[in-house]
Design an enzyme around this catalytic site. Structure first.
Site, PDB file in Angstrom:
ATOM      1  N   TYR A 172      51.923  74.674  71.771  1.00 41.49           N
ATOM      2  CA  TYR A 172      51.598  76.054  72.136  1.00 41.49           C
ATOM      3  C   TYR A 172      52.440  76.634  73.262  1.00 41.49           C
ATOM      4  CZ  TYR A 172      47.722  75.414  68.995  1.00 41.49           C
ATOM      5  OH  TYR A 172      46.975  75.176  67.868  1.00 41.49           O
TER       6      TYR A 172
ATOM      7  N   SER B 267      44.621  70.919  66.926  1.00 39.75           N
ATOM      8  CA  SER B 267      45.468  71.496  67.968  1.00 39.75           C
ATOM      9  C   SER B 267      46.056  70.447  68.898  1.00 39.75           C
ATOM     10  CB  SER B 267      44.702  72.542  68.797  1.00 39.75           C
ATOM     11  OG  SER B 267      44.397  73.664  68.004  1.00 39.75           O
TER      12      SER B 267
ATOM     13  N   GLY C 249      46.124  77.456  62.826  1.00 37.49           N
ATOM     14  CA  GLY C 249      46.392  78.424  63.881  1.00 37.49           C
ATOM     15  C   GLY C 249      47.264  79.569  63.407  1.00 37.49           C
TER      16      GLY C 249
ATOM     17  N   GLU D 200      46.867  64.740  58.631  1.00 32.98           N
ATOM     18  CA  GLU D 200      45.633  65.514  58.597  1.00 32.98           C
ATOM     19  C   GLU D 200      45.841  66.816  57.844  1.00 32.98           C
ATOM     20  OE1 GLU D 200      44.783  67.856  62.413  1.00 32.98           O
ATOM     21  OE2 GLU D 200      45.944  66.169  63.157  1.00 32.98           O
TER      22      GLU D 200
ATOM     23  N   GLU E  20      39.097  74.021  71.204  1.00 35.91           N
ATOM     24  CA  GLU E  20      40.202  74.847  70.733  1.00 35.91           C
ATOM     25  C   GLU E  20      39.904  76.345  70.838  1.00 35.91           C
ATOM     26  OE1 GLU E  20      41.863  73.119  66.947  1.00 35.91           O
ATOM     27  OE2 GLU E  20      40.262  71.676  67.318  1.00 35.91           O
TER      28      GLU E  20
ATOM     29  N   ASP F 296      49.783  68.117  57.422  1.00 37.20           N
ATOM     30  CA  ASP F 296      50.753  67.519  58.349  1.00 37.20           C
ATOM     31  C   ASP F 296      51.127  66.098  57.910  1.00 37.20           C
ATOM     32  OD1 ASP F 296      50.545  69.840  59.807  1.00 37.20           O
ATOM     33  OD2 ASP F 296      49.126  69.003  61.255  1.00 37.20           O
TER      34      ASP F 296
ATOM     35  N   ARG G 256      47.044  73.866  56.186  1.00 37.92           N
ATOM     36  CA  ARG G 256      48.325  73.304  56.620  1.00 37.92           C
ATOM     37  C   ARG G 256      48.183  71.796  56.606  1.00 37.92           C
ATOM     38  NH1 ARG G 256      48.596  74.082  61.912  1.00 37.92           N
ATOM     39  NH2 ARG G 256      48.846  71.847  62.288  1.00 37.92           N
TER      40      ARG G 256
ATOM     41  N   ASN H 226      44.576  70.874  58.018  1.00 36.48           N
ATOM     42  CA  ASN H 226      43.965  71.920  58.848  1.00 36.48           C
ATOM     43  C   ASN H 226      43.476  73.037  57.930  1.00 36.48           C
ATOM     44  OD1 ASN H 226      45.082  71.104  61.783  1.00 36.48           O
ATOM     45  ND2 ASN H 226      46.646  70.735  60.244  1.00 36.48           N
TER      46      ASN H 226
END
Length: 297
Positions: free
Chosen positions: A202, A141, A262, A256, A13, A243, A241, A258
């Site tokens: 992205y 990611s 990002g 998951e 990443e 999810d 974050r 994070n």
């Protein structure tokens, strides 16, 4: 404050990390804080990095995946007496990065999860209901994520690192940002074709990101509660974050967490913060202040 931004890293990443750092440095340039940046390429902390870290008021970790998000870098800092880095402490960071361990932790706290099995290299593919999602056990990611549609496709896979086979959930997908134990508005993700992989994540315009997610007040509160429960169960701090994806019954299941989410131009945390009225530069500053409060004088 004097803020040291670390970016780069040694994980797959790395490219996302560079983009996050560019965005953070640009945002902090709009404030009165001083910044410096170091491209950290993994391994032991050299004298230059240690000196810069000790002098800084806060160390902003723009690093994603691998040792840099998984607690190893954080442990190296703490061994050197440095605690004023952004994000979670070493143990919590390592727990969150390991998707199987994280799932076990949050389900014990009452957060629904998708069924899954760990698949190790040099072992036959686990017996698992298809279709299923195949993803790196420790990674983010959406790098290396695939949908396994058939037994033939699964048998043909050759894995080189621990992977997770996860129940395919066909419901709506959400992400909830948490800052200092407070949730941001949920984001609903609607990829345009396919699933929410690296390209959809992205590539600008490849996914419709609806924020706040079009949900009833009751469902919004449920998502926020689940995100906070997962955040606390994993022992996270500062920012994360979380999810989720719905199962057939419409129940949001934890995917998951994070711990260093990002911060690029297409990232979800800045989007949700903006909807909540928090400018990106203020978001970056707030995270730095949380880290700066841990500096040992």
């Amino acid at each position: 404050m004097h803020i040291l931004v670390l970016y780069g890293g040694s994980s797959p990443e790395r490219a996302v990390s560079v983009r996050s750092a560019q965005a953070v440095l640009g945002a902090l340039a709009e404030t009165k804080h001083q910044t410096a940046a170091i491209d950290y390429r993994g391994g032991a902390l050299d004298t230059t990095l240690l000196n810069a870290a000790q002098k800084a008021d806060a160390i902003f970790l723009c690093l994603h995946g691998g040792e840099e998000e998984g607690g190893v870098l954080q442990a190296r800092f703490e061994q050197a007496g440095i605690y004023h880095y952004t994000g979670s402490a070493p143990t919590a960071a390592a727990l969150a990065l390991d998707k199987a361990r994280a799932k076990h932790c949050v389900v014990n706290a009452g957060v629904p999860i998708a069924a899954s099995k760990v698949w190790l290299p040099n072992e036959p593919a686990p017996d698992f209901t298809l279709p299923a999602v195949l993803k790196p056990l420790c990674g983010g990611s959406s790098v290396g994520v695939k949908i396994m549609e058939s037994e033939h496709a699964l048998a043909a896979c050759r894995i080189e690192a621990p992977m997770l086979l996860e129940e395919y959930l066909g419901g709506r997908e959400y992400s909830v940002g948490v800052i200092d134990h407070k949730t941001l508005p949920a984001v609903e993700l609607r990829p345009k074709g396919g699933f929410y992989d690296y390209a959809h994540k992205y590539t600008p315009g490849a996914t419709d990101e609806l924020c706040p997610a079009p949900l009833s007040d009751e469902k919004s509160s449920q998502l926020a509660d689940l995100a906070l429960t997962a955040f606390s169960a994993l022992g996270l701090r500062d920012v994360a974050r979380i999810d989720f994806k719905e199962n057939e019954e419409g129940t949001p299941c934890f995917l998951e967490a994070n711990t260093l989410p990002g911060l690029t131009e297409t990232s979800l945390l800045p989007l949700a913060a903006g909807v909540a009225g928090i400018e990106f530069k203020m978001l970056c500053e707030a995270v730095c202040l949380l880290a700066a409060a841990r500096k040992k004088l």
